[in-house]
Design a protein around this motif. Structure first.
Motif, PDB file in Angstrom:
ATOM      1  N   ALA A  62       0.819  -1.264  -0.041  1.00 45.88           N
ATOM      2  CA  ALA A  62       0.144  -0.022  -0.027  1.00 45.88           C
ATOM      3  C   ALA A  62       0.953   1.264   0.024  1.00 45.88           C
ATOM      4  CB  ALA A  62      -0.849  -0.058   1.085  1.00 45.88           C
ATOM      5  N   GLN A  63       2.093   1.101   0.583  1.00 46.92           N
ATOM      6  CA  GLN A  63       2.952   2.344   0.529  1.00 46.92           C
ATOM      7  C   GLN A  63       3.255   2.859  -0.560  1.00 46.92           C
ATOM      8  OE1 GLN A  63       3.763  -0.584   1.638  1.00 46.92           O
ATOM      9  NE2 GLN A  63       5.602  -1.328   0.695  1.00 46.92           N
ATOM     10  N   MET A  64       3.317   1.981  -1.867  1.00 47.96           N
ATOM     11  CA  MET A  64       3.818   2.326  -3.196  1.00 47.96           C
ATOM     12  C   MET A  64       2.447   2.831  -3.923  1.00 47.96           C
ATOM     13  SD  MET A  64       5.958  -1.144  -3.892  1.00 47.96           S
ATOM     14  CE  MET A  64       6.527  -0.487  -5.453  1.00 47.96           C
ATOM     15  N   TYR A  65       1.513   2.900  -3.286  1.00 44.46           N
ATOM     16  CA  TYR A  65       0.246   3.254  -3.984  1.00 44.46           C
ATOM     17  C   TYR A  65       0.219   5.021  -4.081  1.00 44.46           C
ATOM     18  CZ  TYR A  65      -4.553   4.340  -5.471  1.00 44.46           C
ATOM     19  OH  TYR A  65      -5.852   4.621  -6.124  1.00 44.46           O
ATOM     20  N   SER A  66      -0.226   5.448  -5.277  1.00 38.18           N
ATOM     21  CA  SER A  66      -0.287   6.990  -5.353  1.00 38.18           C
ATOM     22  C   SER A  66      -1.249   6.993  -6.306  1.00 38.18           C
ATOM     23  CB  SER A  66       0.954   7.755  -5.741  1.00 38.18           C
ATOM     24  OG  SER A  66       0.870   9.138  -5.509  1.00 38.18           O
ATOM     25  N   PRO A  67      -2.582   7.859  -6.178  1.00 40.21           N
ATOM     26  CA  PRO A  67      -3.559   7.885  -7.148  1.00 40.21           C
ATOM     27  C   PRO A  67      -3.019   8.819  -8.193  1.00 40.21           C
ATOM     28  CG  PRO A  67      -4.431   8.429  -4.838  1.00 40.21           C
ATOM     29  CD  PRO A  67      -2.688   8.226  -4.728  1.00 40.21           C
ATOM     30  N   HIS A  87      14.139   5.162 -11.990  1.00 37.77           N
ATOM     31  CA  HIS A  87      13.340   5.700 -11.140  1.00 37.77           C
ATOM     32  C   HIS A  87      11.796   5.687 -11.459  1.00 37.77           C
ATOM     33  CE1 HIS A  87      12.683   9.628  -8.506  1.00 37.77           C
ATOM     34  NE2 HIS A  87      12.115   8.496  -7.935  1.00 37.77           N
ATOM     35  N   PRO A  88      11.294   4.477 -11.137  1.00 35.96           N
ATOM     36  CA  PRO A  88       9.935   4.375 -11.785  1.00 35.96           C
ATOM     37  C   PRO A  88       8.741   4.714 -11.104  1.00 35.96           C
ATOM     38  CG  PRO A  88      10.388   2.508 -10.555  1.00 35.96           C
ATOM     39  CD  PRO A  88      12.052   3.310 -10.618  1.00 35.96           C
ATOM     40  N   TYR A  89       7.700   5.202 -11.799  1.00 37.46           N
ATOM     41  CA  TYR A  89       6.501   5.849 -10.966  1.00 37.46           C
ATOM     42  C   TYR A  89       5.963   4.493 -10.192  1.00 37.46           C
ATOM     43  CZ  TYR A  89       7.022  10.046 -13.872  1.00 37.46           C
ATOM     44  OH  TYR A  89       7.277  11.488 -14.303  1.00 37.46           O
ATOM     45  N   PRO A  90       4.852   5.058  -9.264  1.00 38.70           N
ATOM     46  CA  PRO A  90       4.330   3.883  -8.844  1.00 38.70           C
ATOM     47  C   PRO A  90       3.685   2.913  -9.687  1.00 38.70           C
ATOM     48  CG  PRO A  90       3.668   5.920  -7.725  1.00 38.70           C
ATOM     49  CD  PRO A  90       4.578   6.399  -9.026  1.00 38.70           C
ATOM     50  N   PRO A  91       3.548   1.630  -9.532  1.00 41.90           N
ATOM     51  CA  PRO A  91       3.203   0.754 -10.420  1.00 41.90           C
ATOM     52  C   PRO A  91       1.554   0.658 -10.742  1.00 41.90           C
ATOM     53  CG  PRO A  91       3.273  -0.248  -8.252  1.00 41.90           C
ATOM     54  CD  PRO A  91       3.786   0.964  -8.145  1.00 41.90           C
ATOM     55  N   ASN A  92       0.865   1.373 -10.033  1.00 44.73           N
ATOM     56  CA  ASN A  92      -0.715   1.615 -10.473  1.00 44.73           C
ATOM     57  C   ASN A  92      -1.136   2.779 -11.477  1.00 44.73           C
ATOM     58  OD1 ASN A  92      -0.155   3.352  -7.828  1.00 44.73           O
ATOM     59  ND2 ASN A  92      -2.048   4.331  -8.711  1.00 44.73           N
ATOM     60  N   VAL A  93       0.067   3.719 -11.951  1.00 42.61           N
ATOM     61  CA  VAL A  93      -0.374   4.786 -12.957  1.00 42.61           C
ATOM     62  C   VAL A  93       0.530   4.555 -14.027  1.00 42.61           C
ATOM     63  CG1 VAL A  93      -0.817   6.384 -10.808  1.00 42.61           C
ATOM     64  CG2 VAL A  93       1.531   6.239 -11.677  1.00 42.61           C
ATOM     65  N   ALA A  94      -0.027   5.135 -15.057  1.00 40.85           N
ATOM     66  CA  ALA A  94       0.756   5.094 -16.231  1.00 40.85           C
ATOM     67  C   ALA A  94       0.504   6.627 -17.125  1.00 40.85           C
ATOM     68  CB  ALA A  94      -0.008   4.268 -17.356  1.00 40.85           C
ATOM     69  N   THR A  95       1.106   6.717 -17.931  1.00 40.05           N
ATOM     70  CA  THR A  95       1.080   8.328 -18.635  1.00 40.05           C
ATOM     71  C   THR A  95       0.186   8.327 -19.791  1.00 40.05           C
ATOM     72  OG1 THR A  95       3.289   7.956 -19.884  1.00 40.05           O
ATOM     73  CG2 THR A  95       3.483   9.251 -17.948  1.00 40.05           C
ATOM     74  N   ILE A 193      -5.990  -0.056 -15.089  1.00 37.94           N
ATOM     75  CA  ILE A 193      -7.122  -0.701 -14.764  1.00 37.94           C
ATOM     76  C   ILE A 193      -7.118  -1.373 -13.625  1.00 37.94           C
ATOM     77  CG2 ILE A 193      -6.445  -2.751 -16.535  1.00 37.94           C
ATOM     78  CD1 ILE A 193      -9.574  -2.523 -17.362  1.00 37.94           C
ATOM     79  N   TYR A 194      -8.380  -1.520 -12.781  1.00 41.02           N
ATOM     80  CA  TYR A 194      -8.257  -2.288 -11.561  1.00 41.02           C
ATOM     81  C   TYR A 194      -7.448  -1.987 -10.495  1.00 41.02           C
ATOM     82  CZ  TYR A 194     -11.080  -5.041 -15.083  1.00 41.02           C
ATOM     83  OH  TYR A 194     -12.074  -5.632 -15.845  1.00 41.02           O
ATOM     84  N   THR A 195      -6.892  -0.899 -10.465  1.00 39.28           N
ATOM     85  CA  THR A 195      -6.024  -0.335  -9.356  1.00 39.28           C
ATOM     86  C   THR A 195      -6.568   0.473  -8.493  1.00 39.28           C
ATOM     87  OG1 THR A 195      -4.879   1.368 -10.658  1.00 39.28           O
ATOM     88  CG2 THR A 195      -3.966  -0.855 -10.849  1.00 39.28           C
ATOM     89  N   THR A 196      -7.489   1.233  -8.888  1.00 38.52           N
ATOM     90  CA  THR A 196      -8.221   2.092  -7.679  1.00 38.52           C
ATOM     91  C   THR A 196      -8.929   1.498  -6.652  1.00 38.52           C
ATOM     92  OG1 THR A 196     -10.189   2.183  -9.160  1.00 38.52           O
ATOM     93  CG2 THR A 196      -8.597   3.586  -9.666  1.00 38.52           C
ATOM     94  N   ASP A 197      -9.091   2.223  -5.500  1.00 32.00           N
ATOM     95  CA  ASP A 197      -9.553   1.710  -4.312  1.00 32.00           C
ATOM     96  C   ASP A 197     -10.796   0.733  -4.578  1.00 32.00           C
ATOM     97  OD1 ASP A 197      -7.416   2.953  -3.071  1.00 32.00           O
ATOM     98  OD2 ASP A 197      -8.632   4.537  -2.259  1.00 32.00           O
ATOM     99  N   GLN A 198     -11.777   1.139  -5.476  1.00 29.63           N
ATOM    100  CA  GLN A 198     -13.018   0.476  -5.734  1.00 29.63           C
ATOM    101  C   GLN A 198     -12.581  -0.981  -6.030  1.00 29.63           C
ATOM    102  OE1 GLN A 198     -15.342   1.926  -8.594  1.00 29.63           O
ATOM    103  NE2 GLN A 198     -13.597   2.601  -9.983  1.00 29.63           N
ATOM    104  N   HIS A 199     -11.794  -1.281  -6.475  1.00 31.13           N
ATOM    105  CA  HIS A 199     -11.239  -2.682  -7.078  1.00 31.13           C
ATOM    106  C   HIS A 199     -10.537  -3.617  -5.970  1.00 31.13           C
ATOM    107  CE1 HIS A 199     -12.609  -1.720 -10.907  1.00 31.13           C
ATOM    108  NE2 HIS A 199     -11.975  -0.576 -10.970  1.00 31.13           N
ATOM    109  N   LEU A 200     -10.323  -3.088  -4.863  1.00 33.57           N
ATOM    110  CA  LEU A 200      -9.677  -3.809  -3.847  1.00 33.57           C
ATOM    111  C   LEU A 200     -10.459  -4.897  -3.041  1.00 33.57           C
ATOM    112  CD1 LEU A 200      -7.804  -0.877  -1.610  1.00 33.57           C
ATOM    113  CD2 LEU A 200      -6.885  -2.546  -3.112  1.00 33.57           C
ATOM    114  N   THR A 201     -10.014  -5.879  -3.051  1.00 30.32           N
ATOM    115  CA  THR A 201     -10.769  -7.053  -2.418  1.00 30.32           C
ATOM    116  C   THR A 201     -11.203  -6.850  -1.238  1.00 30.32           C
ATOM    117  OG1 THR A 201      -8.661  -8.273  -1.793  1.00 30.32           O
ATOM    118  CG2 THR A 201      -9.691  -8.885  -3.990  1.00 30.32           C
ATOM    119  N   SER A 202     -10.597  -5.869  -0.259  1.00 29.83           N
ATOM    120  CA  SER A 202     -10.899  -5.532   1.066  1.00 29.83           C
ATOM    121  C   SER A 202     -11.867  -4.477   0.924  1.00 29.83           C
ATOM    122  CB  SER A 202      -9.553  -5.468   1.676  1.00 29.83           C
ATOM    123  OG  SER A 202      -8.861  -4.440   1.250  1.00 29.83           O
ATOM    124  N   ALA A 203     -12.212  -3.749   0.033  1.00 26.82           N
ATOM    125  CA  ALA A 203     -13.009  -2.529  -0.220  1.00 26.82           C
ATOM    126  C   ALA A 203     -14.364  -2.795   0.704  1.00 26.82           C
ATOM    127  CB  ALA A 203     -13.227  -1.922  -1.650  1.00 26.82           C
TER     128      ALA A 203
END
Length: 214
Positions: A62-67, A87-95, A193-203
């Motif tokens: 979770a510490q690697m996540y940045s919206p 120096h990669p960006y957080p794995p949940n984002v793309a340009t 895709i599928y990386t935002t909070d609403q897609h967490l299995t624990s949401a």
């Protein structure tokens, strides 16, 4: 016109652009400035929420996540693909870039390699028009280079396709389409895709009930 959903199947409702679900709330007393209007989701919802809060733990990494919207605020300069390798960006984002392929494809200034080559490369200068910043024109892009001329920073990027794009906006398969002089405000971070909070299995998920006497 609001369609009567009770006459439709679930599959038919799923095909609608909107659910047409409307609930009208009527105040039973006068409302004044700064009054707060709240909704009662029901005791079952409250109990489920309290249980969720008590048991919830952060997901792995979770510490690697940045919206994406945070990245847009904090990233003044966009790293190139080469810079991102170290120096990669957080794995949940793309340009992604605002770009209309159909507009540039008809531009006489387009530069091409041999059109018969399977690996054809096209290079074109980015240009703004009145529809350039429409979100329907936001597409994935890989940042190849960054330039600064007279204090102005621009980028060169390889454009890619989204699924579901209009036919005239799709870059032909096998073509490497490169666009230069892209301004910073034409580049955004997007959530993969599928990386935002609403897609967490624990949401937290729980139905909201409507009181029978409403």
């Amino acid at each position: 016109e609001v369609q009567n959903l009770s006459s439709l199947s679930l599959d038919e409702i799923a095909l609608l652009n909107t659910t047409n679900l409307v609930i009208e709330y009527v105040a039973t007393k006068d409302l004044h400035p700064n009054d707060e209007v709240v909704l009662d989701y029901g005791q079952d919802w409250v109990d489920a929420w309290q249980y969720h809060v008590a048991k919830w733990t952060p997901p792995q990494n979770a510490q690697m996540y940045s919206p994406s919207y945070v990245m847009d605020d904090v990233a003044g300069l966009i790293r190139t693909e080469k810079e991102q390798s170290g120096h990669p960006y957080p794995p949940n984002v793309a340009t992604a870039c605002f770009y209309r392929y159909s507009t540039h494809e008809t531009n006489d200034g387009i530069a091409r390699s041999n059109p018969q080559d399977a690996g054809e490369t096209t290079v074109v200068k980015w240009k703004a028009d009145r529809r350039a910043f429409d979100y329907r024109n936001l597409r994935p892009c890989s940042i190849m280079q960054r330039f600064e001329v007279d204090g102005q920073i621009t980028y060169t990027a390889m454009m890619k396709n989204w699924n579901g794009m209009k036919e005239e906006e799709i870059i032909p398969r096998g073509q490497m389409h490169v666009v230069n002089t892209i301004p910073r405000n034409a580049i955004k971070f997007v959530d993969k895709i599928y990386t935002t909070d609403q897609h967490l299995t624990s949401a937290f998920r729980h139905e909201i009930v409507i009181p029978v006497n409403a």
